[in-house]
Design an enzyme around this catalytic site. Structure first.
Site, PDB file in Angstrom:
ATOM      1  N   TRP A 152       0.918  -1.019   0.056  1.00  0.00           N
ATOM      2  CA  TRP A 152      -0.038  -0.070   0.116  1.00  0.00           C
ATOM      3  C   TRP A 152       0.661   1.236  -0.169  1.00  0.00           C
ATOM      4  CZ3 TRP A 152      -4.540  -0.885  -1.378  1.00  0.00           C
ATOM      5  CH2 TRP A 152      -5.603   0.135  -1.313  1.00  0.00           C
ATOM      6  N   ASP A 208       0.330  11.165  -0.170  1.00  0.00           N
ATOM      7  CA  ASP A 208      -0.755  12.083  -0.121  1.00  0.00           C
ATOM      8  C   ASP A 208      -2.100  11.606   0.274  1.00  0.00           C
ATOM      9  OD1 ASP A 208      -1.272  10.947  -2.533  1.00  0.00           O
ATOM     10  OD2 ASP A 208      -2.135  12.855  -3.399  1.00  0.00           O
ATOM     11  N   GLU A 211      -3.211   8.847  -1.781  1.00  0.00           N
ATOM     12  CA  GLU A 211      -2.405   7.344  -1.719  1.00  0.00           C
ATOM     13  C   GLU A 211      -1.382   7.268  -2.859  1.00  0.00           C
ATOM     14  OE1 GLU A 211      -6.121   4.860  -0.893  1.00  0.00           O
ATOM     15  OE2 GLU A 211      -4.991   4.956   1.171  1.00  0.00           O
ATOM     16  N   GLU A 212      -1.394   8.171  -3.586  1.00  0.00           N
ATOM     17  CA  GLU A 212      -0.336   8.010  -4.745  1.00  0.00           C
ATOM     18  C   GLU A 212       1.112   8.761  -4.812  1.00  0.00           C
ATOM     19  OE1 GLU A 212      -4.494   7.982  -7.851  1.00  0.00           O
ATOM     20  OE2 GLU A 212      -3.358   9.873  -7.225  1.00  0.00           O
ATOM     21  N   GLU A 431     -18.583   7.077  -4.780  1.00  0.00           N
ATOM     22  CA  GLU A 431     -17.255   7.728  -4.577  1.00  0.00           C
ATOM     23  C   GLU A 431     -17.372   9.027  -5.837  1.00  0.00           C
ATOM     24  OE1 GLU A 431     -13.563   6.106  -6.122  1.00  0.00           O
ATOM     25  OE2 GLU A 431     -12.866   6.331  -3.840  1.00  0.00           O
TER      26      GLU A 431
HETATM   27  C1  NOJ Z   1      -5.303   4.524  -6.740  1.00  0.00           C
HETATM   28  C2  NOJ Z   1      -6.295   5.605  -6.332  1.00  0.00           C
HETATM   29  O1  NOJ Z   1      -6.123   6.530  -7.084  1.00  0.00           O
HETATM   30  C3  NOJ Z   1      -6.259   5.778  -4.860  1.00  0.00           C
HETATM   31  O2  NOJ Z   1      -6.819   7.019  -4.497  1.00  0.00           O
HETATM   32  C4  NOJ Z   1      -6.745   4.669  -4.162  1.00  0.00           C
HETATM   33  O3  NOJ Z   1      -6.707   5.036  -2.905  1.00  0.00           O
HETATM   34  C5  NOJ Z   1      -5.968   3.438  -4.589  1.00  0.00           C
HETATM   35  N1  NOJ Z   1      -5.902   3.156  -5.766  1.00  0.00           N
HETATM   36  C6  NOJ Z   1      -6.565   2.345  -3.882  1.00  0.00           C
HETATM   37  O4  NOJ Z   1      -7.838   2.135  -4.276  1.00  0.00           O
HETATM   38  C1  NOJ Z   2      -9.477   6.393  -2.302  1.00  0.00           C
HETATM   39  C2  NOJ Z   2      -9.275   7.874  -1.907  1.00  0.00           C
HETATM   40  O1  NOJ Z   2      -8.137   8.233  -2.763  1.00  0.00           O
HETATM   41  C3  NOJ Z   2      -8.628   7.865  -0.567  1.00  0.00           C
HETATM   42  O2  NOJ Z   2      -8.496   9.233   0.039  1.00  0.00           O
HETATM   43  C4  NOJ Z   2      -9.414   7.305   0.481  1.00  0.00           C
HETATM   44  O3  NOJ Z   2      -8.868   7.220   1.672  1.00  0.00           O
HETATM   45  C5  NOJ Z   2      -9.769   5.908   0.121  1.00  0.00           C
HETATM   46  N1  NOJ Z   2     -10.028   5.770  -1.266  1.00  0.00           N
HETATM   47  C6  NOJ Z   2     -10.823   5.217   0.961  1.00  0.00           C
HETATM   48  O4  NOJ Z   2     -11.961   5.858   0.676  1.00  0.00           O
END
Ligand code: NOJ
Ligand code: NOJ
Length: 584
Positions: A152, A208, A211-212, A431
């Site tokens: 992750w 960030d 998560e990227e 979402e």
């Molecule tokens: C890529 C998405 O852009 C990111 O926001 C997300 O949390 C991860 N994949 C995992 O689903």
């Molecule tokens: C993807 C989003 O980019 C992230 O901010 C969020 O925490 C997860 N999904 C779970 O909702």
């Protein structure tokens, strides 16, 4: 209808009321009626949907431990059946605020469960580390309160900050309601763990909020800054004087300023990432650190500050490429960032709500303070609503103020109407919604989407923005990122000046404004004709510097070679220089 038997009458009534569930009436032009309808409808749906995603009793949270929020009930494509610290903390911050507003006993139970669950989560050893070795930066957990061991984007350092903000809000409520013992024994120890983590790790690289991108992130810095400020206030209320969160908070506040891109103009989201930097990250930063007492302060990026308004303008405009925005002039459905490709890159519900929320917050401040200020920076935003708008201060007695605020309210409402248009009949919020067709995409029943709807509705009612200590802050002279050893250096220069003339210093380090005469630091004439200033400089470095004089807009540099010095660990130093007037 009175001709029908009673049973049929009831049926007809039931059908009518079912029909009126659909909030967005396409046939009417009366905007405000539709907005109110949507809010009434969606508020109810969202509140129930959030509770459904919380264990142990939530209808969509089977097998989930008490107080744990799932990001979404979706278990595949995408699998969001986990608990993220960011999502959960934002959701519980909302529930804690709702609880304070309505004093709801059922919510109270959920909140106490949340606290209990976080106490377990904080102690889990995870791939990010153990309790004192980085584990607090772990972003997501299994719903049975065990660690997630898959690959992750970790760590994510906004989590502990957001969690402590939620808990501090609850702690303050408890203190106001005479339950200080519970705060001292249960909440403070958890809050302190998070704050200590933030205070010591804020300047480390982090993923960030999307998560990227692994770098430094504006959202992360801003929520960390807030947490430390309100944490410091809580510590002093509890007479825990030994915790000094003020110093790192000052440094973060300093660091926050470096994200500003004046040629955008907008706030850049991340220090890494290779993108434009235009990002919902910054809009969320603004609304989640709104403080009614801070007015339109730009250094804390308050929603109505000229920087945040200019930033919102740039952010919205960056999404004209979505097909659903074709033919729309200025209120675009927006997503995370224009370069996004996740699920093809779509508008997000929580983004749409965030735009409305920033404007409702702004309107609340303008109306409360009784004036609205336009600066050259925010002018393009205001010109959308009144092409004759000009920089200046507009009081609520003026026609300009009335015109602008009513048009901006309509504009903010049009964002709720956008959300309404793309909300399915049953009110469920996923979402994202498709950039071409507007149909829901991605994780269904995203808890954060519902929370974003509710915080926007609350902002429209003006119930948000409880003060957390943003008022009256100033950016310290010295921005210290590294956290490495520093020394105090006192610069004294014997320099005679004429009336109105001042002495400044600039030089070869960030602390000395990198040779930028515009930002040069002013010296104090307290011991005139000796001018002086004491500056924190990094230890063990070679520093060059010069004094400058400024008088009536003229800048004169000390002539000759640069002054040089070397700083040593633990070696506070004093410089005594002389600058004869000859060259001025
Ligand atoms: C890529 C998405 O852009 C990111 O926001 C997300 O949390 C991860 N994949 C995992 O689903
Ligand atoms: C993807 C989003 O980019 C992230 O901010 C969020 O925490 C997860 N999904 C779970 O909702």
């Amino acid at each position: 209808m009175h001709l029908l038997p009673i049973g049929l009458q009831l049926l007809a009534l039931a059908l009518l009321s079912l029909q009126s569930q659909y909030p967005f009436d396409r046939g009417t032009c009366n905007v405000s009626v539709d907005v109110d309808k949507y809010i009434r409808f969606e508020r109810r749906v969202a509140t129930a949907a959030i509770v459904a995603n919380i264990g142990p009793q939530g209808a969509k949270a089977r097998g989930v431990k008490a107080g744990v929020v799932v990001a979404s009930p979706s278990k595949h494509e995408p699998d969001y059946f986990y608990s993220w610290t960011r999502d959960s903390s934002l959701v519980f911050k909302l529930l804690i605020d709702q609880h304070a507003l309505y004093n709801d006993a059922i919510l109270r139970q959920h909140i106490d469960n949340f606290i209990g669950a976080q106490a377990v989560i904080q102690n889990l050893a995870s791939p990010s580390g153990g309790l004192f070795t980085g584990g607090l930066g772990e972003p997501k957990f299994n719903v049975d309160l065990t660690a997630f061991h898959g690959p992750w984007g970790r760590p994510q350092r906004d989590g502990p900050a957001l969690r402590s903000t939620a808990m501090i809000t609850y702690a303050n409520w408890l203190i106001d309601n005479k339950n200080i013992t519970h705060v001292q024994s249960t909440l403070w120890p958890l809050i302190k763990l998070d704050l200590d983590y933030v205070a010591t790790n804020w300047n480390q690289t982090s993923f960030d909020l999307w998560e990227e991108v692994s770098s430094s992130s504006f959202f992360t810095a801003v929520v960390q800054h807030r947490a430390l400020r309100e944490g410091a206030n809580l510590a002093s209320k509890l007479q825990r004087v030994s915790y000094n969160y003020g110093k790192p908070a000052d440094n973060i506040l300093c660091f926050m300023q470096s994200f500003w891109n004046p040629s955008g103009p907008y706030m850049t989201a991340n220090t890494g990432g290779d993108r434009s930097g235009i990002d919902l990250n910054t809009v969320l930063a603004s609304i989640h650190t709104y403080d009614i007492a801070a007015g339109c302060d730009a250094i804390t990026f308050q929603p109505c500050s000229d920087r945040a308004i200019a930033n919102l303008f740039a952010y919205v405009k960056a999404f004209d490429m979505y097909k659903i925005n074709d033919g729309v002039e200025d209120y675009f459905s927006t997503g995370r960032y224009p370069e996004d490709v996740y699920y093809g890159g779509n508008p997000w519900y929580l983004a749409t709500f965030a735009v409305a929320e920033q404007l409702y917050d702004s309107l609340h401040v303008w109306n409360t303070e009784g004036f609205l200020q336009i600066t050259p920076l925010s002018l393009p935003f205001f010109r959308q609503f009144d092409p004759t708008a000009d920089p200046g201060c507009h009081f609520n007695t003026s026609r300009k103020f009335v015109t602008l605020t009513s048009r901006i309210l309509e504009y903010a409402d049009s964002y709720l109407l956008l959300a309404a248009r793309y909300t399915p009949q049953d009110g469920a919020l996923a979402e994202q919604y498709d950039r071409d067709t507007g149909t829901p995409v991605g994780a269904r029943d995203l808890t954060w989407s519902y929370a974003a709807a509710l915080t926007a509705f609350n902002a429209r009612d003006g119930t948000g923005g409880k003060s957390w200590g943003a008022k009256g802050l100033i950016v310290p002279d010295v921005c210290r990122r590294g956290g490495g050893p520093s020394v105090k250096v006192s610069f004294n220069v014997f320099a005679k000046t004429v009336h109105g003339e001042n002495i400044y210093i600039t030089g070869s380090s960030t602390e000395l404004t990198n040779w930028n005469p515009e930002d040069a630091l002013i010296l104090s004439p307290e011991y005139y004709p000796t001018w002086s200033i004491t500056i924190d400089l990094p230890a063990n470095s070679d520093i060059e510097y010069k004094y400058i004089r400024k008088h009536k807009g003229n800048v004169a540099w000390q002539s000759g070679l640069n002054n040089r010095m070397t700083t040593h660990t633990g070696g506070n130093a004093t410089r005594s220089d002389t600058w004869w007037r000859s060259e001025f």
